[in-house]
Scaffold this active site. Structure first.
Site, PDB file in Angstrom:
ATOM      1  N   ALA A 152       0.765  -1.240   0.000  1.00 38.64           N
ATOM      2  CA  ALA A 152       0.000   0.000   0.000  1.00 38.64           C
ATOM      3  C   ALA A 152       0.798   1.292   0.000  1.00 38.64           C
ATOM      4  CB  ALA A 152      -0.949   0.004   1.201  1.00 38.64           C
TER       5      ALA A 152
ATOM      6  N   GLY B 249       0.310   5.014   0.329  1.00 40.95           N
ATOM      7  CA  GLY B 249      -1.044   5.083   0.861  1.00 40.95           C
ATOM      8  C   GLY B 249      -2.058   5.816   0.021  1.00 40.95           C
ATOM      9  N   GLY B 250      -1.717   6.160  -1.205  1.00 38.25           N
ATOM     10  CA  GLY B 250      -2.648   6.895  -2.064  1.00 38.25           C
ATOM     11  C   GLY B 250      -3.933   6.145  -2.329  1.00 38.25           C
TER      12      GLY B 250
ATOM     13  N   ASP C 292       2.309  -3.030   4.250  1.00 38.74           N
ATOM     14  CA  ASP C 292       3.490  -3.055   3.386  1.00 38.74           C
ATOM     15  C   ASP C 292       4.630  -3.737   4.135  1.00 38.74           C
ATOM     16  OD1 ASP C 292       5.244  -2.528   1.129  1.00 38.74           O
ATOM     17  OD2 ASP C 292       3.809  -0.954   0.598  1.00 38.74           O
TER      18      ASP C 292
ATOM     19  N   ASP D 273       4.688  -8.948   5.166  1.00 42.61           N
ATOM     20  CA  ASP D 273       5.233  -9.403   3.892  1.00 42.61           C
ATOM     21  C   ASP D 273       4.094 -10.029   3.088  1.00 42.61           C
ATOM     22  OD1 ASP D 273       6.527 -10.602   1.769  1.00 42.61           O
ATOM     23  OD2 ASP D 273       8.097 -11.538   2.983  1.00 42.61           O
TER      24      ASP D 273
ATOM     25  N   ASP E  85      -1.202  -3.602  -5.740  1.00 38.49           N
ATOM     26  CA  ASP E  85      -0.376  -2.741  -6.594  1.00 38.49           C
ATOM     27  C   ASP E  85       1.064  -3.178  -6.358  1.00 38.49           C
ATOM     28  OD1 ASP E  85       0.362  -0.733  -8.331  1.00 38.49           O
ATOM     29  OD2 ASP E  85       0.397   0.821  -6.788  1.00 38.49           O
TER      30      ASP E  85
ATOM     31  N   CYS F  66       2.822   0.162 -11.910  1.00 39.28           N
ATOM     32  CA  CYS F  66       3.118   1.464 -12.519  1.00 39.28           C
ATOM     33  C   CYS F  66       4.204   1.276 -13.579  1.00 39.28           C
ATOM     34  CB  CYS F  66       3.538   2.486 -11.460  1.00 39.28           C
ATOM     35  SG  CYS F  66       4.991   2.018 -10.490  1.00 39.28           S
TER      36      CYS F  66
END
Length: 442
Positions: free
Chosen positions: A266, A269-270, A292, A319, A337, A390
């Site tokens: 995460a 945190g967006g 995370d 983890d 993500d 991304c």
């Protein structure tokens, strides 16, 4: 006390030793926080610009220097690179100033015998700067070498882009990667409307540009976000438009009746904040578990959720490769993500294009599958798994989406690839899956 150019030299030599550009510039600007804003801006611009355009600058220097870049002493090479950047890309700096200060810096660093060499090379570049483009034109018969030299991108990566995206899209991506990226702010709708927020920020003297179709806007924050009252009050978050697309209409509809969302990778945190905000906006009793790998990453998540007052989020260092039996088939939505090559954000992280290597694609793709294999078990039957990266790379994106459908009890319901040939979007991939109602478990 070192002058501004000596500070840039210090930063470039640290980068040569393998330190990350973003960490270097943060440390440098913190160390010299007493400097005037324009001085700090100069240091940031010259350092990041020199790193970002390093391959182009080396190509140009190799043309005008009798000693090739890779044979130069590190201090002299760094002085030449940063000074060439000033001559070619900073119109407000007179060429004579860039050259004279470079010579002074070489002398200060006890390279008196090379001051003539530094002076001669930089004067050559200054005299010929109107003809620099012709140097790149000589490479027109080799697209890979041309794009690499002109847009400062490693040849292997140019070749990769060309093979997957074609010449037109590749060139636009590389052009955009060298263009200043706008800061995108997403309104926390549970706190304030976008129109009211923009009006408030405008009265604070902040320049905002509304984005059609989004509860978002571009913001110009010359003094830094920490000096904006509305930011400190948690009225908005910084989140790129492509990342915001994770919460599309279908996801918003699911959030109305959802009880639990798990964000497994995460930081910072967006997406956690986006979900938390939507839940409050919809008056939902939804809870979000945001995790995370390290303490530092989770601290970043907590900084954002605390600032925004999202009390519907619980954080944890975990983890993602380690199965949490207490969460099996408990989540309405799992957001993954996952760690990736980051090719979608080369315009924001100036040295990522030099750090990622071809072999990383295979290892990252394997890691991504391992993470999904574990975290997909947290999704309820009929629930949603959101896989995102991304990056712009089929092995990490569409090929992994195909692997999920073929190996796990999920069906793909929507898929989006944002390629950073659009200056408004970072490169980003999103695939949304629904867990089959009649699966036998995984």
């Amino acid at each position: 006390m070192p002058d501004n150019r000596e500070i840039v030299l210090e930063a470039l030599l640290l980068h040569d030793k393998g330190e990350y550009a973003d960490k270097i510039i943060k440390s440098i600007l913190d160390k010299y926080s007493y400097l005037e804003r324009f001085e700090r801006g100069f240091i940031n611009r010259v350092f990041t610009g020199t790193v970002e355009r390093r391959l182009s600058l080396e190509f140009i220097l190799n043309h005008y220097s009798t000693v090739k870049v890779n044979k130069q002493k590190p201090v002299i090479r760094a002085i030449l690179l940063m000074s060439t950047y000033q001559i070619l890309f900073m119109e407000q700096i007179p060429d004579s100033a860039a050259i004279n200060e470079a010579v002074k810096l070489a002398k200060k660093k006890r390279f008196n015998g090379l001051t003539g060499f530094v002076n001669a090379v930089l004067r050559q570049i200054s005299r010929n700067k109107e003809n620099i483009d012709s140097l790149f034109f000589e490479l027109k018969c080799d697209e890979v070498k041309l794009f690499s030299a002109k847009y400062s991108c490693p040849e292997w990566l140019c070749k990769h882009y060309l093979s997957e995206l074609g010449a037109k899209t590749t060139e636009q991506i590389l052009i955009n990667s060298l263009t200043d990226r706008k800061i995108c702010a997403r309104t926390n709708l549970s706190r304030i409307s976008t129109d009211a927020l923009i009006d408030k920020l405008t009265k604070e003297g902040i320049v905002c540009e509304r984005i059609d179709g989004f509860d978002s806007f571009y913001i110009t924050a010359n003094e830094g976000l920490s000096n904006i009252d509305s930011f400190n009050q948690g009225l908005f978050c910084i989140q790129d438009l492509s990342s915001q697309r994770i919460v599309n209409d279908e996801v918003k509809e699911r959030l109305k009746n959802a009880e639990l969302v798990i964000d497994v990778c995460a930081a910072p945190g967006g997406k956690t904040c986006h979900i938390a905000d939507m839940a409050k906006f919809l008056n939902s009793g939804l809870k979000i578990i945001s995790r995370d790998l390290t303490d530092s990453k989770v601290e970043k998540i907590e900084e954002n959720t605390d600032r925004c007052g999202f009390d519907n989020v619980s954080t944890c260092v975990w983890d993602a490769l380690r199965e949490d039996e207490s969460l099996l088939e408990k989540a309405d939505i799992v957001i993954a993500d996952v760690p990736c090559s980051g090719l979608g954000v080369i315009g924001r992280k100036v040295d990522i294009k030099y750090r990622v290597q071809p072999e990383d694609f295979k290892s990252l793709s394997s890691l991504q599958k391992e993470i999904i294999d574990v975290v997909s078990k947290y999704v309820k039957k009929g629930g949603m798994l959101i896989y995102s990266t991304c990056t712009v790379n089929n092995a990490e994106n569409s090929e992994n989406a195909k692997w999920i459908e073929e190996n796990l009890p999920f069906s793909l319901v929507s898929e989006e690839q944002y390629v950073n040939d659009n200056p408004d979007y970072d490169g980003f991939y999103i695939a949304r899956f629904v867990k089959n109602q009649f699966s036998n478990g995984i």
